[in-house]
Design an enzyme around this catalytic site. Sequence first.
Site, PDB file in Angstrom:
ATOM      1  N   TYR B 108       0.856  -1.283  -0.097  1.00  0.00           N
ATOM      2  CA  TYR B 108      -0.025   0.012  -0.002  1.00  0.00           C
ATOM      3  C   TYR B 108       0.856   1.318   0.102  1.00  0.00           C
ATOM      4  CZ  TYR B 108      -4.286  -2.521   0.372  1.00  0.00           C
ATOM      5  OH  TYR B 108      -5.274  -3.434   0.314  1.00  0.00           O
ATOM      6  N   GLU B 201       3.698 -27.448  16.524  1.00  0.00           N
ATOM      7  CA  GLU B 201       2.813 -26.973  15.121  1.00  0.00           C
ATOM      8  C   GLU B 201       1.669 -26.313  15.570  1.00  0.00           C
ATOM      9  OE1 GLU B 201       2.293 -30.047  12.335  1.00  0.00           O
ATOM     10  OE2 GLU B 201       0.673 -28.809  11.397  1.00  0.00           O
ATOM     11  N   ASP B 253       2.154 -32.675  13.535  1.00  0.00           N
ATOM     12  CA  ASP B 253       1.347 -33.881  13.134  1.00  0.00           C
ATOM     13  C   ASP B 253       1.969 -35.125  12.436  1.00  0.00           C
ATOM     14  OD1 ASP B 253      -0.974 -32.724  14.132  1.00  0.00           O
ATOM     15  OD2 ASP B 253      -1.631 -31.970  12.446  1.00  0.00           O
TER      16      ASP B 253
END
Lengths: 510, 365
Positions: B108, B201, B253
């Site tokens: 921006y 995680e 995981d």
Amino acid sequence: MVSQAFEEISPADFFYRNRDIAGFTNPSRAIFAAMRELVENSLDAAELGGFPPDIYVRLTYGGEGGPESKVYKLRVQDNGSGITSRHIPSAFGQVLFGSKYKLKQARGTFGLGGTMAVLYGQITTHKPAYVVSSTGSTKVYTYRIMIDIQRNRPIILERRVLINKDRWHGTIVEFSLEGDYFRAMPKILEYLKQTALVNPYANITFVDPKGRLYRFTRVTTKMPVPPKETLPHPYGVDVETVNRLTQFTQHRNMLDFLKAHFHRVSERVAHSFLEFAGIAKTKNPKKLDPNEVVTLVRMMKRYEGFRSPSASCLSPLGQDLLLAGILKELKPEFVSVCQRKPSTYAGHPFIIEAAIAYGGEIPKRGDFLLYRFANRIPLLYDEASDVSYNVVKSMNWRRYRVSQDMPIAILVHVCSTKIPYKTVGKEFIADRPEVKKEVLNGIREASRKLQRFLSKRAHVEREKRRLSVFSQYLPKIARFSTELAGKEKEPDIRQLLESVNKLGRTETRR
Amino acid sequence: MEEQKQEDDVPALEKKKDAAENLEKLGEEFYHQMDAGEFPWIKMPSRSTENICYNPTLRQYVLGERTVKRSARNVRHVRPFTQLVWTAFFAHQLSTQRKTSTLRDVYYSAQAYEMSFKDQAESDNVITDLETVVRLSREDFNIFPEERSAIFGDLTIEYTVPGYEGRRMNLTSHPDGLMIGPALTYSEFVKTSADKVIAIEKGGLFTRFIEDNVHQKYNALLVLTAGQAPRATRHFIRRLNKELELPVFIFTDGDPWGMHIAMVIISGSANAAHLRGLTTPDATWSGVWATDIVDYDLPTDPLTEVDMKRLHELQRDPRYTDKLWQREIKTFMKIRRKAEQEAFSRYGLTYIVDEYLPAKLEATK
Ligand SMILES: Nc1ncnc2c1ncn2[C@@H]1O[C@H](COP(=O)(O)OP(=O)(O)OP(=O)(O)O)[C@@H](O)[C@H]1O
Ligand SMILES: [Mg+2]
């Protein structure tokens, strides 16, 4: 058993009953057709005399007519060759009477148009037609005529002879007819504009029923080389034509007969043809029996040694005049014109002239504008049936960097002693393979030049864009680098900007 | 390489001074080029895939020998070139004013200078160019990504950011953990009682570990990677490992994606091949392994097509040549199952903390 009643009708009666086929379909078509037939006669007459045409057309309101039409008085005046006094009544009062059955290019062909217009006026208003004409002699003739439709004969109501002090030459035709001018107006104006385009040496003035004046002014007095009358080409004749020739010929042997009555048949060609056809050189043409005539015509079509017809009977516009006409009426940004070499179909010579114009006053319509001309007549109706339309549709335009949404006009002019019209209304041209091929070649040739123009322009545009990229960003690089480096003064990048400018200085200033 | 390697682990503040200097030098270079009537240009290592190769010694991806020349003379380069110069200018302002900015911000801010980028991707790409050119990561010139991860545990840091200079903070002071943002990135480590780092995680498990006092029980700093660890976090983990000499254990995981989260922390990504100092080669992936799924008899889901495809890719990936990795990949392919960390809850909520965690910490020590 019911007995059938037989009757015979005259040509005038036939066209009266079938006026559709001559273009007099409804009140708006009729007024358009009437005007164009007279204008085309006038243009023919002026060119015949070698005069740059000055044509004045006036349409005045003459009272209420049928439910969809009004009565108008149409007046067309020209500075043409005029008509010899004794032919005036028949020229406008007899269907299938004309001076243009000859083998040379003219707008008129059928001996029908002018008389149909008068006939239509008569059957809708029952008023006589008024004709004034002089060939430039000491006299001017005026006639008031009507048509005896059943007998296809003019009825002369009044005939006057005036003194022609100024040696004026030309013709004035005036008659009343029913029509729907306001529906026809767009077509009429388009017709006049296109006529002006394809006859850039003509002045055309039109005053409409509201008194509005439309002027199409000539940009040149140079006219196309007039066509020469020609003999029939052996490929183009039929049994009937040959029969007629054998009846009135003065020649006593086949060799001389062929040489005298056929186009581009020399002594040598006649010799070898007769050998090919197995007909004795010494045979008296008058003694040919019907079977021999049929054989002769058949052999003529089969023999390959005839020279192709010369184009002297044709009068194409020429690249300069076509260009002048397009520039005058369409004011395009770019135009390329092309005249093809003469070619033939079924023994009839023809020449295709094609042009493609881009930008300027040509509108963007999402499709190409197609201007079709035949023997310098604009064709406005039934576009989708025309050979040129089919050619344009069949082309792969992307190859020429062209797309339908560009402002593009394509012009095709077919010149021939026999235009392959599909109707006597002269609205569209049949798909003859020979004609189609030449139209295609013509448009292609013109398109290639357009393509070069467009590529060049695209290149210039690309360069401009390129330049604007540099002039947009280089100063920023200079500015941010200066700030980053903590310097006071920005580096001078004018030279860098100059050096990317491949277009030359003047372009950048703009 | 030697020089480069030393540069990797200079303290954050030093690096920031470097950043400002490097950017200034870049500006000077361009300035002189233009002053000499030359189109400004720059040579930098190519980031095309053919030029990215794995360096087994560094245990990370690096850029090869190939370089590219960007010149403002080329009409196709001039716009990205200008964007690069502007980004350098903007980053320099950030550095000298000691302000930070996000990638989105940069996108921006450009518009204020009529330097619009087509989209965020274009501006991100230019920032990566700048990283390659000045050989520093964007965090070094104060540009941070949006995503944030967190840390919790007994580590006292000292802030260096404006307004907080010299202030100290213990990272147990907030029970949700502390965001690893710019301020933490530039902080100095003061002292810690921890003897290891555990990276996790998922946010849920991170919170549970805090609640269950894992940091105390196991003397650990807990780091939430929140999925794929952001660069600042990877850098931070490296610092914990290098500066405090803490071993790093990573828990993800039990699937190819979790495995790769661990690998990026350890060996980095191809996208960051132009950067150093983001990897922790000595960190270990402690679970959930494919073999854990078997050993602990965890509830599982079947591997999808995409999962299998990913496994095949990883099998050929040079970062995965190690025996352990290959064994786990093969096991995944064999059992065709995957398990989340939460799967341990089948044995009760505390099982993971009380049983699994100590076992794995021990096993992967
Ligand atoms: N304005 C005119 N000036 C001189 N001659 C004219 C004029 N109008 C008509 N004629 C003559 O009258 C004849 C008949 O005209 P008409 O329009 O009926 O037929 P055409 O022009 O020969 O063929 P088409 O039916 O194709 O128009 C023409 O052949 C021409 O000789
Ligand atoms: Mg006519």
